[in-house]
Design a protein around this motif. Sequence first.
Motif, PDB file in Angstrom:
ATOM      1  N   ALA A  30     -48.863  14.717 -21.092  1.00  0.00           N
ATOM      2  CA  ALA A  30     -48.600  15.611 -20.071  1.00  0.00           C
ATOM      3  C   ALA A  30     -49.239  16.970 -20.414  1.00  0.00           C
ATOM      4  N   ARG A  31     -49.372  17.315 -21.678  1.00  0.00           N
ATOM      5  CA  ARG A  31     -50.228  18.480 -22.075  1.00  0.00           C
ATOM      6  C   ARG A  31     -51.626  18.117 -21.745  1.00  0.00           C
ATOM      7  N   ASP A  32     -52.294  16.818 -22.073  1.00  0.00           N
ATOM      8  CA  ASP A  32     -53.712  16.633 -21.768  1.00  0.00           C
ATOM      9  C   ASP A  32     -53.773  16.836 -20.419  1.00  0.00           C
ATOM     10  N   PHE A  33     -53.032  16.475 -19.524  1.00  0.00           N
ATOM     11  CA  PHE A  33     -53.156  16.600 -18.082  1.00  0.00           C
ATOM     12  C   PHE A  33     -52.913  17.986 -17.387  1.00  0.00           C
ATOM     13  N   GLY A  34     -52.078  18.761 -18.240  1.00  0.00           N
ATOM     14  CA  GLY A  34     -51.916  19.965 -17.606  1.00  0.00           C
ATOM     15  C   GLY A  34     -50.672  20.068 -16.908  1.00  0.00           C
ATOM     16  N   VAL A  35     -49.591  19.015 -17.002  1.00  0.00           N
ATOM     17  CA  VAL A  35     -48.642  18.964 -16.184  1.00  0.00           C
ATOM     18  C   VAL A  35     -47.285  19.047 -17.355  1.00  0.00           C
ATOM     19  N   HIS A  36     -46.132  19.436 -16.775  1.00  0.00           N
ATOM     20  CA  HIS A  36     -44.819  19.540 -17.724  1.00  0.00           C
ATOM     21  C   HIS A  36     -44.535  18.231 -18.053  1.00  0.00           C
ATOM     22  N   GLU A  37     -43.901  17.994 -19.194  1.00  0.00           N
ATOM     23  CA  GLU A  37     -43.227  16.850 -19.614  1.00  0.00           C
ATOM     24  C   GLU A  37     -42.364  16.343 -18.457  1.00  0.00           C
ATOM     25  N   MET A  38     -41.246  16.957 -18.002  1.00  0.00           N
ATOM     26  CA  MET A  38     -40.412  16.621 -17.298  1.00  0.00           C
ATOM     27  C   MET A  38     -40.965  16.314 -15.909  1.00  0.00           C
ATOM     28  N   THR A  39     -42.074  16.881 -15.674  1.00  0.00           N
ATOM     29  CA  THR A  39     -42.665  16.521 -14.126  1.00  0.00           C
ATOM     30  C   THR A  39     -43.172  14.850 -14.355  1.00  0.00           C
ATOM     31  N   LEU A  40     -43.923  14.547 -15.413  1.00  0.00           N
ATOM     32  CA  LEU A  40     -44.487  13.281 -15.951  1.00  0.00           C
ATOM     33  C   LEU A  40     -43.218  12.485 -15.922  1.00  0.00           C
ATOM     34  N   THR A  41     -42.134  12.789 -16.643  1.00  0.00           N
ATOM     35  CA  THR A  41     -40.932  11.743 -16.481  1.00  0.00           C
ATOM     36  C   THR A  41     -40.431  11.434 -15.335  1.00  0.00           C
ATOM     37  N   LYS A  42     -40.510  12.607 -14.101  1.00  0.00           N
ATOM     38  CA  LYS A  42     -39.946  12.249 -12.993  1.00  0.00           C
ATOM     39  C   LYS A  42     -41.067  11.414 -11.850  1.00  0.00           C
ATOM     40  N   TRP A  43     -42.295  11.562 -12.399  1.00  0.00           N
ATOM     41  CA  TRP A  43     -43.114  10.715 -11.734  1.00  0.00           C
ATOM     42  C   TRP A  43     -43.194   9.393 -12.212  1.00  0.00           C
ATOM     43  N   LEU A  44     -42.801   8.987 -13.345  1.00  0.00           N
ATOM     44  CA  LEU A  44     -42.557   7.887 -13.998  1.00  0.00           C
ATOM     45  C   LEU A  44     -41.360   7.050 -13.345  1.00  0.00           C
ATOM     46  N   ARG A  45     -40.356   7.820 -13.492  1.00  0.00           N
ATOM     47  CA  ARG A  45     -39.277   7.375 -12.753  1.00  0.00           C
ATOM     48  C   ARG A  45     -39.335   6.941 -11.364  1.00  0.00           C
ATOM     49  N   GLN A  46     -39.954   7.652 -10.468  1.00  0.00           N
ATOM     50  CA  GLN A  46     -40.313   7.516  -8.956  1.00  0.00           C
ATOM     51  C   GLN A  46     -41.136   6.307  -8.897  1.00  0.00           C
ATOM     52  N   ALA A  47     -42.192   6.216  -9.838  1.00  0.00           N
ATOM     53  CA  ALA A  47     -43.081   5.126  -9.683  1.00  0.00           C
ATOM     54  C   ALA A  47     -42.316   3.826 -10.123  1.00  0.00           C
ATOM     55  N   ALA A  48     -41.241   3.813 -10.978  1.00  0.00           N
ATOM     56  CA  ALA A  48     -40.417   2.568 -11.152  1.00  0.00           C
ATOM     57  C   ALA A  48     -39.556   2.337 -10.098  1.00  0.00           C
ATOM     58  N   VAL A  49     -39.296   3.213  -9.150  1.00  0.00           N
ATOM     59  CA  VAL A  49     -38.220   3.006  -7.955  1.00  0.00           C
ATOM     60  C   VAL A  49     -39.558   2.369  -6.809  1.00  0.00           C
ATOM     61  N   ASP A  50     -40.573   2.952  -6.900  1.00  0.00           N
ATOM     62  CA  ASP A  50     -41.597   2.523  -5.878  1.00  0.00           C
ATOM     63  C   ASP A  50     -42.022   1.149  -6.181  1.00  0.00           C
ATOM     64  N   ASP A  51     -41.930   0.700  -7.518  1.00  0.00           N
ATOM     65  CA  ASP A  51     -42.507  -0.674  -7.707  1.00  0.00           C
ATOM     66  C   ASP A  51     -41.232  -1.704  -7.767  1.00  0.00           C
ATOM     67  N   GLY A  52     -40.065  -1.240  -7.649  1.00  0.00           N
ATOM     68  CA  GLY A  52     -38.966  -2.148  -7.413  1.00  0.00           C
ATOM     69  C   GLY A  52     -38.227  -2.414  -8.799  1.00  0.00           C
ATOM     70  N   GLU A  53     -38.786  -1.580  -9.925  1.00  0.00           N
ATOM     71  CA  GLU A  53     -38.237  -1.729 -11.137  1.00  0.00           C
ATOM     72  C   GLU A  53     -36.813  -1.237 -11.352  1.00  0.00           C
ATOM     73  N   ARG A  54     -36.424  -0.224 -10.654  1.00  0.00           N
ATOM     74  CA  ARG A  54     -35.233   0.603 -10.794  1.00  0.00           C
ATOM     75  C   ARG A  54     -34.684   0.802  -9.164  1.00  0.00           C
ATOM     76  N   PRO A  55     -33.554   0.686  -9.262  1.00  0.00           N
ATOM     77  CA  PRO A  55     -32.683   0.968  -7.809  1.00  0.00           C
ATOM     78  C   PRO A  55     -32.863   2.463  -7.388  1.00  0.00           C
ATOM     79  N   GLY A  56     -33.177   2.644  -6.153  1.00  0.00           N
ATOM     80  CA  GLY A  56     -33.338   3.908  -5.794  1.00  0.00           C
ATOM     81  C   GLY A  56     -34.089   3.939  -4.297  1.00  0.00           C
ATOM     82  N   THR A  57     -34.249   5.133  -3.861  1.00  0.00           N
ATOM     83  CA  THR A  57     -34.876   5.490  -2.589  1.00  0.00           C
ATOM     84  C   THR A  57     -36.416   5.754  -2.951  1.00  0.00           C
TER      85      THR A  57
END
Length: 87
Positions: A30-57
Amino acid sequence: MPKPYPREFRDDVVRVARARESGVTLAQIARDFGVHEMTLTKWLRQAAVDDGERPGTSTSESAELREANRRIRLLEQENEVLRRATA
């Protein structure tokens, strides 16, 4: 409200975070890309939902819901105008 990051940038950051070597933390990426760590965590969580790895919208379902709600509001307004015109 800050301007959202482009979709391509988010996808690249998520790809790098998923393919990270052991010992490399999300905070470092996150630091290398200039984003907040929580932002990256949320992006990873949403990517898992989009890929069907986790339930959600998924992102596409969320966009469809937003568009449907927008259309419903518009139709309700039009209906109210017609109701008042006939009264």
